[in-house]
Design an enzyme around this catalytic site. Structure first.
Site, mmCIF file in Angstrom:
data_model
loop_
_atom_site.group_PDB
_atom_site.id
_atom_site.type_symbol
_atom_site.label_atom_id
_atom_site.label_comp_id
_atom_site.label_asym_id
_atom_site.label_seq_id
_atom_site.Cartn_x
_atom_site.Cartn_y
_atom_site.Cartn_z
ATOM 1 N N ASP A 1 -6.068 -2.360 -2.559
ATOM 2 C CA ASP A 1 -5.261 -1.467 -3.397
ATOM 3 C C ASP A 1 -4.903 -2.128 -4.721
ATOM 4 O O ASP A 1 -5.089 -1.546 -5.800
ATOM 5 C CB ASP A 1 -3.985 -1.060 -2.647
ATOM 6 C CG ASP A 1 -4.263 -0.302 -1.362
ATOM 7 O OD1 ASP A 1 -5.005 -0.837 -0.521
ATOM 8 O OD2 ASP A 1 -3.743 0.810 -1.192
ATOM 9 N N ASP B 1 0.829 -1.202 0.000
ATOM 10 C CA ASP B 1 0.000 0.000 0.000
ATOM 11 C C ASP B 1 0.860 1.247 0.000
ATOM 12 O O ASP B 1 0.567 2.230 -0.674
ATOM 13 C CB ASP B 1 -0.935 0.001 1.208
ATOM 14 C CG ASP B 1 -0.174 -0.049 2.538
ATOM 15 O OD1 ASP B 1 0.887 -0.701 2.581
ATOM 16 O OD2 ASP B 1 -0.646 0.530 3.531
ATOM 17 N N GLU C 1 -2.082 8.951 -0.774
ATOM 18 C CA GLU C 1 -3.114 8.091 -0.202
ATOM 19 C C GLU C 1 -4.438 8.834 -0.080
ATOM 20 O O GLU C 1 -5.503 8.279 -0.379
ATOM 21 C CB GLU C 1 -2.671 7.611 1.182
ATOM 22 C CG GLU C 1 -3.685 6.744 1.889
ATOM 23 C CD GLU C 1 -3.173 6.245 3.217
ATOM 24 O OE1 GLU C 1 -3.685 5.207 3.688
ATOM 25 O OE2 GLU C 1 -2.260 6.865 3.802
ATOM 26 N N ASP D 1 4.996 2.530 9.179
ATOM 27 C CA ASP D 1 5.001 1.219 9.836
ATOM 28 C C ASP D 1 3.863 0.349 9.308
ATOM 29 O O ASP D 1 3.012 -0.120 10.051
ATOM 30 C CB ASP D 1 4.893 1.383 11.349
ATOM 31 C CG ASP D 1 3.662 2.179 11.767
ATOM 32 O OD1 ASP D 1 3.065 2.861 10.903
ATOM 33 O OD2 ASP D 1 3.297 2.124 12.957
ATOM 34 N N GLU D 2 3.871 0.138 7.992
ATOM 35 C CA GLU D 2 2.832 -0.660 7.346
ATOM 36 C C GLU D 2 3.472 -1.433 6.196
ATOM 37 O O GLU D 2 3.887 -2.557 6.369
ATOM 38 C CB GLU D 2 1.694 0.250 6.866
ATOM 39 C CG GLU D 2 0.408 -0.499 6.620
ATOM 40 C CD GLU D 2 -0.797 0.417 6.592
ATOM 41 O OE1 GLU D 2 -1.872 -0.061 6.200
ATOM 42 O OE2 GLU D 2 -0.683 1.608 6.949
#
Length: 926
Positions: free
Chosen positions: A458, A445, A728, A450-451
């Site tokens: 997506d 994404d 985003e 922190d992902e």
């Protein structure tokens, strides 16, 4: 002097290597330099042992016609093609095909690591020695890691791959690398070694303070060397297990995907002890699957970018600007005293003149280096960062000694777009950079906070765009294998929100519309764009399991309603802290996706010869379409949820099929877009569909205004704010230059860039009419605001292109159709017609926009004002001169409807201001 057409051969799904992951690799070929209208009659294929003739036109992913490859075997394959005219190409340049897999039972390597680590996720080095006592014909290194690694033979790196072997669903699937190291081994004693770090395997996943290691506490390395001697004997050497040793005091001190990396360049591994044998895994991940050969390209260093500007910060620091938001790391050349610490911090944007690091959340994204005292080259090895800006402290470094290293999966670029509007071209370039940064091992994404997870929603909306821009068939096929594995671990066959499944289930578990539908949508698109029926066959059980999980959850009505859903995620009307609160009902989104996925499963079943399944899912799809129409659509063509995404879903998913009702839906969608000031009113679900729905419904002008809008929210607003990737949120950065206050804000997310597929197919006019572009659809839609537009795509059959340019009162359309394909051409004012391969040119009339009438000032319809840029600017500029806040309020909050006049938007406005506005509109439109 004429030359004969030539054939170009490819094996399976990769261009970057001779390695294949299967004993029966499919073959594809294209013909270059062929005369016009060239069609294949048959093809001869040889592997040096046997020549086989393939009758007919098939030339994409053709079944391997020879005896299966043996492990380690290499063959030279060539093709010669006959045309329907009887002409014959020369034999193609032979393509080397190397079996990069092991036989069943041949994998013997065990996981190894530090036997007594000092801390969790500790990087280490490992080594062993082996002896070569006779002449070697070939030496293949097979290796993988629970984590990432850089192997070496006799001190020389075995490849230029980085972050290998990448991230997979570790409990079910490991990918092994296959590297020819024949040139690196030597007679006598040799050393096989590796530097290993935890990366995705030992990372802590979760949000806020609720994070934990999912897979394991320590990284591990697995490897074995397959040596074929000149006398024909085959031997496995240096397999990881007993006899290996490991050390944890090398230069890489600590490393993680989110924290970044610490290197101490004064150190070298010295404390060698026998290696731990076995995985340091968390419960549930103790069994290590037998690795399979890689089918996707690896991550590599793709290019480097120099510093484009140096910025002095208010705090007295110095920030380096690379002019492009990218994914990778810095490479810094420096000399300083031993032990001096150099720290690099990264950010995508600036805020108040400093690094904007709040969007990183818990990700430190920091690289730290302790200098050796000599000439050092500083570059993280096992971490990566999403950034445009970097701040280096601890040493005075000349910007010319710094470069940004761009990393992503090494896919072949296949698609390009150009237009006369530089803002639209920059938007398209932002989409490309967003894909590059997020196609790193898996489709993520975002690449910075922190992902960095494989969110299914997506990629579900972006796969059509991705498939045009890059050859991503192997990349996404590999990811789909992980999806199928993770899906089997759910109790109901639903698809986790992220793949690999690194997060807890959403809302207590159960299927989630538009996210889980990646199981059906992505294979369908790969078949459409690459002609890959194999991925449909491989994923069919997953596709069926997904729709069955939804049917169980939804009940027998045909509707999927009343469940917790993410819906039209990030609708711009949603509050910053509640991105799921869209204008459209999530029940409409869910039922629409159920109907489409059921139809996609039915179509796949039909293609695969599963006729009973096809009939069943056809009926179920029709039931959901009928239920959708009965529940959510009025006979007059209005949606019960009066939001753009609702109309776009009904139209583009072909849920409503009665022409009169469809026309009403399209007209209402156009009205909604106008009433919203031609600003975006859709989130993740509606955005890829809205321009197509408008165009197909006869409202190209509304789609154009939506595309070319530069006010927030819009596709071009980020471009006007200096964006170099897709954001985003529509307003990830606010007009005043501050970062959106929401907890979730990224400046590199490709999902909202899915509009690029519409630019390719509709604006330029290049689309597939049959799988793999075996037949093209050439149907350009010239936009009034553009002087020209074009798209170019390397299809599996060869390069195709379509472009148009204005020439007086005509539009000149040019196209290139690859050999062995045809095209259906749809031009304004003509019936559709078919052409063969070759270069083509046509002319069609240019219908100039009629002159707009003068508008009656305050009595003008707000719809007429928003449709006339002169009047719109006159209204806002006049207000802004007197009351800027009121002007912004009118811009953002006005309902630009047909039945409302300008005066209704200016209630309680002082008479002098009304008079000024009235005069300005009349003058501007005179």
């Amino acid at each position: 002097m004429s030359t004969s057409p030539t054939a170009v051969l490819r094996a399976e799904l990769r261009d970057d290597t001779a390695d294949v992951a299967t004993p029966t690799p499919r073959l594809s070929w294209r013909v270059e330099g062929a005369p016009d209208a060239w069609l294949q009659a048959d093809a001869e294929i040889t592997d040096g042992r046997q020549t086989v003739t393939i009758e007919g036109r098939d030339s994409v992913l053709v079944a391997w016609p020879f005896a299966p490859l043996e492990p380690g075997e290499t063959r030279e394959v060539a093709v010669r093609v006959s045309a329907t005219t009887g002409a014959l190409t020369e034999w193609s340049v032979p393509r080397t095909v190397r079996a990069a897999f092991l036989a069943p039972g041949e994998w013997v390597a065990q996981p190894i690591g530090l036997s007594e680590p000092d801390r969790d996720a500790q990087p280490f080095e490992a080594r062993t020695s082996f002896t070569i006592d006779r002449a070697v014909a070939s030496a293949l290194l097979f290796w993988t890691a629970l984590g990432v690694a850089e192997p070496a033979v006799n001190g020389a790196p075995v490849s230029d791959d980085v972050l290998a072997p990448g991230w997979t669903a570790y409990r079910d699937r490991l990918v092994h690398e296959s590297v020819d190291v024949t040139a690196l081994v030597r007679p006598g004693e040799n050393v096989l070694s590796a530097t290993v770090a935890g990366a995705w395997y030992t990372e802590k996943y979760g949000f806020f303070t609720f994070t934990d290691r999912l897979y394991g506490t320590q990284p591990s390395f697995l490897a074995q060397l397959r040596v074929t001697y000149a006398d024909g004997a085959v031997e496995t050497l240096a397999a990881t297990g007993a006899g290996w040793e490991a050390a944890g005091d090398g230069p890489v001190v600590d490393s993680g995907v989110y924290p970044g990396e610490h290197q101490d360049l004064r150190r070298s591994a010295t404390r060698w002890t026998p290696a731990r044998v076995g995985a340091a895994a968390k419960p549930g991940f103790n069994t290590v699957p037998v690795p399979e050969a890689r089918i996707a390209p690896p991550v590599r260093r793709i290019e480097t970018l120099p510093v484009s500007a140096v910025i002095d910060t208010p705090s007295g620091g110095r920030i380096l600007d690379f002019g492009q938001n990218l994914v990778g790391r810095l490479r810094v050349r420096v000399r300083g005293e031993a032990g001096r610490r150099v720290t690099i911090r990264h950010a995508e944007v600036l805020e108040d003149g400093e690094l904007g690091i709040r969007p990183l959340r818990n990700a430190a994204a920091t690289a730290t280096f302790d200098l050796s005292g000599g000439d050092d080259v500083l570059e993280s090895r096992f971490s990566f960062y999403g950034f445009r800006y970097a701040e280096i402290t601890g040493a005075d470094i000349d910007p010319s000694a710094v470069e940004a290293v761009v990393l992503h999966t090494d896919m072949t670029r296949t698609g390009w777009f150009a237009a006369s509007d530089p803002l639209i071209e920059r938007l398209h370039e932002n989409v490309v950079w967003g894909m590059r940064g997020n196609f790193l091992s898996i489709p993520t994404d975002c690449p910075q906070r922190d992902e960095r997870l494989g969110w299914t929603g997506d990629i579900q909306v972006f796969t059509p765009t991705a498939s045009f821009l890059y050859d991503c068939d192997g990349f996404l096929t590999s990811w789909l294998r992980d999806l199928a594995h993770e899906q089997r671990h759910t109790a109901d066959g639903s698809v986790p929100l992220v793949i690999p499944a690194a997060l807890p289930s959403f809302g207590g578990g159960g299927p989630v519309a538009a996210w889980g539908d990646a199981a059906t949508v992505v294979p369908t698109v790969l078949h459409e764009r690459f002609g890959d029926a194999g991925v449909l066959a491989d994923q069919y059980d997953s596709m069926r399991a997904w729709v069955e999980s939804v049917l169980t959850d939804a009940g027998d009505s045909g509707l999927w309603a009343g469940r917790m859903q993410l819906g039209d995620w990030l609708d711009p009307a949603a509050p910053p802290d509640k991105p799921g609160q869209a204008k459209v009902s999530s029940d409409i989104v869910a039922t629409a996706y159920l109907a489409r996925s059921l139809q996609q499963v039915a179509d796949a079943a039909r293609l695969l010869g599963r006729h009973d399944d096809a009939a069943r899912y056809d009926v179920l799809a029709a039931r959901s379409r009928d239920a959708f129409t009965a529940e959510y659509v009025t006979p007059a063509g209005r949606m019960m949820s009066d939001a753009p995404t609702a109309y776009a879903l009904a139209l583009e998913f072909d849920l409503v099929r009665e022409p009169r009702v469809r026309a009403g839906l399209a007209a209402r969608l156009a009205d909604l877009v106008r009433e919203g000031g031609y600003r975006i009113g859709t989130g993740f679900v509606g955005t890829p569909l809205v321009t197509d729905a408008l165009t197909d419904g006869g409202h190209l002008d509304a789609a154009e205004r939506l595309l070319t809008q530069a006010e927030c929210p819009s596709w071009l607003y980020p471009v006007t704010m200096g964006a170099t990737t897709v954001w985003e949120r529509w307003d990830s950065m606010l007009p005043d230059g501050s970062i959106n206050p929401g907890e979730m804000t990224s400046f590199n997310h490709y999902a909202l860039g899915a509009v690029a597929d519409w630019l390719h197919r509709v604006v330029a006019g290049l689309a597939p009419a049959e799988p793999a572009y075996r037949a093209l659809r050439i149907a350009p839609h010239p936009l009034a605001s553009l002087a020209h537009a074009s798209a170019r795509h390397i299809t599996p059959y060869g390069e195709a292109s379509v472009g148009w340019v204005r020439d007086g009162d005509e539009i000149v359309v040019t196209a290139t159709v690859p050999a062995n394909t045809t095209a259906v051409v749809e031009l304004a004012g003509r019936e559709p017609f078919e052409v063969g391969s070759g270069a083509h040119e046509w002319r069609m009339p240019h219908v100039a926009a009629s002159d707009r009438p003068q508008l009656p000032g305050l009595d003008a319809s707000l719809a007429d004002v928003i449709d006339d840029p002169r009047a719109y600017r006159a209204l806002l500029d006049t207000l802004a001169e007197i009351d800027p806040e009121r002007a912004e309020s009118v811009r953002a909050e006005t309902h630009w409807g047909r039945g409302r006049t300008v005066s209704t938007a200016l209630m309680f406005t002082p008479p002098p201001v009304l008079a000024a506005v009235d005069a300005a509109i009349r003058t501007a439109t005179a």
